[in-house]
Scaffold this motif. Structure first.
Motif, PDB file in Angstrom:
ATOM      1  N   ASN A 151       0.801  -1.147  -0.007  1.00  0.00           N
ATOM      2  CA  ASN A 151      -0.074  -0.106   0.122  1.00  0.00           C
ATOM      3  C   ASN A 151       0.828   1.339   0.025  1.00  0.00           C
ATOM      4  OD1 ASN A 151      -2.769  -0.573  -0.202  1.00  0.00           O
ATOM      5  ND2 ASN A 151      -3.210   0.601   1.609  1.00  0.00           N
ATOM      6  N   THR A 152       1.835   1.405  -0.864  1.00  0.00           N
ATOM      7  CA  THR A 152       2.989   2.233  -0.761  1.00  0.00           C
ATOM      8  C   THR A 152       3.266   2.761  -2.197  1.00  0.00           C
ATOM      9  OG1 THR A 152       3.773   1.388   1.486  1.00  0.00           O
ATOM     10  CG2 THR A 152       5.088   2.860   0.085  1.00  0.00           C
ATOM     11  N   VAL A 153       3.452   4.117  -2.475  1.00  0.00           N
ATOM     12  CA  VAL A 153       4.123   4.713  -3.621  1.00  0.00           C
ATOM     13  C   VAL A 153       5.154   5.435  -2.956  1.00  0.00           C
ATOM     14  CG1 VAL A 153       3.632   6.552  -5.227  1.00  0.00           C
ATOM     15  CG2 VAL A 153       1.870   4.744  -4.544  1.00  0.00           C
ATOM     16  N   TYR A 154       6.447   5.300  -3.873  1.00  0.00           N
ATOM     17  CA  TYR A 154       7.611   5.997  -3.812  1.00  0.00           C
ATOM     18  C   TYR A 154       7.943   7.013  -4.538  1.00  0.00           C
ATOM     19  CZ  TYR A 154       8.167   1.453  -1.144  1.00  0.00           C
ATOM     20  OH  TYR A 154       7.910   0.143  -0.575  1.00  0.00           O
ATOM     21  N   LEU A 155       8.834   7.834  -4.378  1.00  0.00           N
ATOM     22  CA  LEU A 155       9.257   8.821  -5.027  1.00  0.00           C
ATOM     23  C   LEU A 155      10.742   8.883  -4.960  1.00  0.00           C
ATOM     24  CD1 LEU A 155       8.735  10.942  -7.378  1.00  0.00           C
ATOM     25  CD2 LEU A 155       8.695  12.674  -5.450  1.00  0.00           C
ATOM     26  N   GLN A 156      11.652   8.296  -5.816  1.00  0.00           N
ATOM     27  CA  GLN A 156      13.156   8.336  -5.969  1.00  0.00           C
ATOM     28  C   GLN A 156      13.679   9.745  -6.444  1.00  0.00           C
ATOM     29  OE1 GLN A 156      15.567   6.012  -4.601  1.00  0.00           O
ATOM     30  NE2 GLN A 156      16.919   7.800  -5.079  1.00  0.00           N
ATOM     31  N   MET A 157      14.489  10.572  -5.964  1.00  0.00           N
ATOM     32  CA  MET A 157      14.760  11.901  -6.221  1.00  0.00           C
ATOM     33  C   MET A 157      16.199  11.720  -6.411  1.00  0.00           C
ATOM     34  SD  MET A 157      12.153  14.292  -3.954  1.00  0.00           S
ATOM     35  CE  MET A 157      12.751  13.718  -2.319  1.00  0.00           C
ATOM     36  N   ASN A 158      16.693  11.772  -7.440  1.00  0.00           N
ATOM     37  CA  ASN A 158      18.322  11.993  -7.730  1.00  0.00           C
ATOM     38  C   ASN A 158      18.509  13.213  -8.071  1.00  0.00           C
ATOM     39  OD1 ASN A 158      18.183   9.141  -7.262  1.00  0.00           O
ATOM     40  ND2 ASN A 158      18.108   8.557  -9.353  1.00  0.00           N
ATOM     41  N   ASP A 159      19.879  13.619  -8.106  1.00  0.00           N
ATOM     42  CA  ASP A 159      20.471  14.939  -8.698  1.00  0.00           C
ATOM     43  C   ASP A 159      19.609  16.236  -8.138  1.00  0.00           C
ATOM     44  OD1 ASP A 159      21.068  16.552 -11.566  1.00  0.00           O
ATOM     45  OD2 ASP A 159      21.963  16.646  -9.772  1.00  0.00           O
ATOM     46  N   LEU A 160      19.206  16.118  -6.783  1.00  0.00           N
ATOM     47  CA  LEU A 160      18.523  17.143  -6.240  1.00  0.00           C
ATOM     48  C   LEU A 160      18.911  18.606  -6.172  1.00  0.00           C
ATOM     49  CD1 LEU A 160      17.174  15.130  -3.053  1.00  0.00           C
ATOM     50  CD2 LEU A 160      15.731  16.438  -4.746  1.00  0.00           C
ATOM     51  N   LYS A 161      18.118  19.462  -6.386  1.00  0.00           N
ATOM     52  CA  LYS A 161      18.642  20.838  -6.648  1.00  0.00           C
ATOM     53  C   LYS A 161      17.889  21.640  -5.709  1.00  0.00           C
ATOM     54  CE  LYS A 161      18.508  20.141 -11.596  1.00  0.00           C
ATOM     55  NZ  LYS A 161      19.889  19.959 -11.861  1.00  0.00           N
ATOM     56  N   PRO A 162      18.346  22.803  -5.340  1.00  0.00           N
ATOM     57  CA  PRO A 162      17.832  23.746  -4.237  1.00  0.00           C
ATOM     58  C   PRO A 162      16.387  23.998  -4.669  1.00  0.00           C
ATOM     59  CG  PRO A 162      20.324  24.419  -4.714  1.00  0.00           C
ATOM     60  CD  PRO A 162      19.683  23.119  -5.568  1.00  0.00           C
ATOM     61  N   GLU A 163      15.865  24.062  -5.795  1.00  0.00           N
ATOM     62  CA  GLU A 163      14.578  24.435  -6.237  1.00  0.00           C
ATOM     63  C   GLU A 163      13.777  23.287  -5.911  1.00  0.00           C
ATOM     64  OE1 GLU A 163      17.545  24.891  -8.163  1.00  0.00           O
ATOM     65  OE2 GLU A 163      17.124  24.214 -10.283  1.00  0.00           O
ATOM     66  N   ASP A 164      14.146  22.280  -5.753  1.00  0.00           N
ATOM     67  CA  ASP A 164      13.322  20.922  -5.097  1.00  0.00           C
ATOM     68  C   ASP A 164      12.812  21.268  -3.790  1.00  0.00           C
ATOM     69  OD1 ASP A 164      15.593  18.926  -7.049  1.00  0.00           O
ATOM     70  OD2 ASP A 164      13.314  19.401  -7.606  1.00  0.00           O
ATOM     71  N   THR A 165      13.411  21.945  -3.038  1.00  0.00           N
ATOM     72  CA  THR A 165      13.143  22.407  -1.418  1.00  0.00           C
ATOM     73  C   THR A 165      11.675  22.656  -1.588  1.00  0.00           C
ATOM     74  OG1 THR A 165      15.266  23.107  -1.007  1.00  0.00           O
ATOM     75  CG2 THR A 165      13.341  23.783   0.463  1.00  0.00           C
TER      76      THR A 165
END
Length: 129
Positions: free
Chosen positions: A77-91
């Protein structure tokens, strides 16, 4: 009605990765489209990514395309979000929800945030050096 709890946020440096989790309770998630949305301070809520039910189709916002990957594990019952190469604008604070609107036509899957929705706590992601 499905209720969600988001987790896994934190403070990371630019270029690093983070995987956030959306866990649903109530009805099984397997028959629902699920979306990730985010809101940065002083900005409107933005759709990040959505995943369809069944054989999944996926949508990614232009700002995250190629860097983020959405996936689901219906057994958990789970959904994931893998976030790579994060940028300050992803804050932002990241939320999951059942989209208010979806379209899957001609191979193009799209989604919109629900309206008049209790967004809950979300999970905070801060990208800063």
């Amino acid at each position: 009605q499905v209720q969600f709890v988001e987790s896994g946020g934190g403070l990371v440096r630019p270029g690093e990765s983070l995987k956030i989790t959306c866990t649903g309770s109530g009805p099984p998630l397997e028959s629902f489209h699920i979306g990730w949305f985010r809101q940065a301070p002083g900005k409107e809520r933005e759709r990040v990514s959505c995943i369809s039910s069944g054989k999944p189709s996926k949508f990614y916002g232009e700002s995250v395309k190629g860097r983020f990957t959405i996936s689901r594990d219906d057994a958990k019952n789970t959904v994931y979000l893998q976030m790579n190469d994060l940028k300050p604008e992803d804050t932002a604070v990241y939320y999951c929800a059942v989209p208010g609107w979806v379209s899957n036509f001609g191979g193009n899957y799209d989604c919109r945030a629900p309206e008049s929705y209790d967004w809950g706590q979300g999970t905070q992601v801060i990208v800063s050096s």
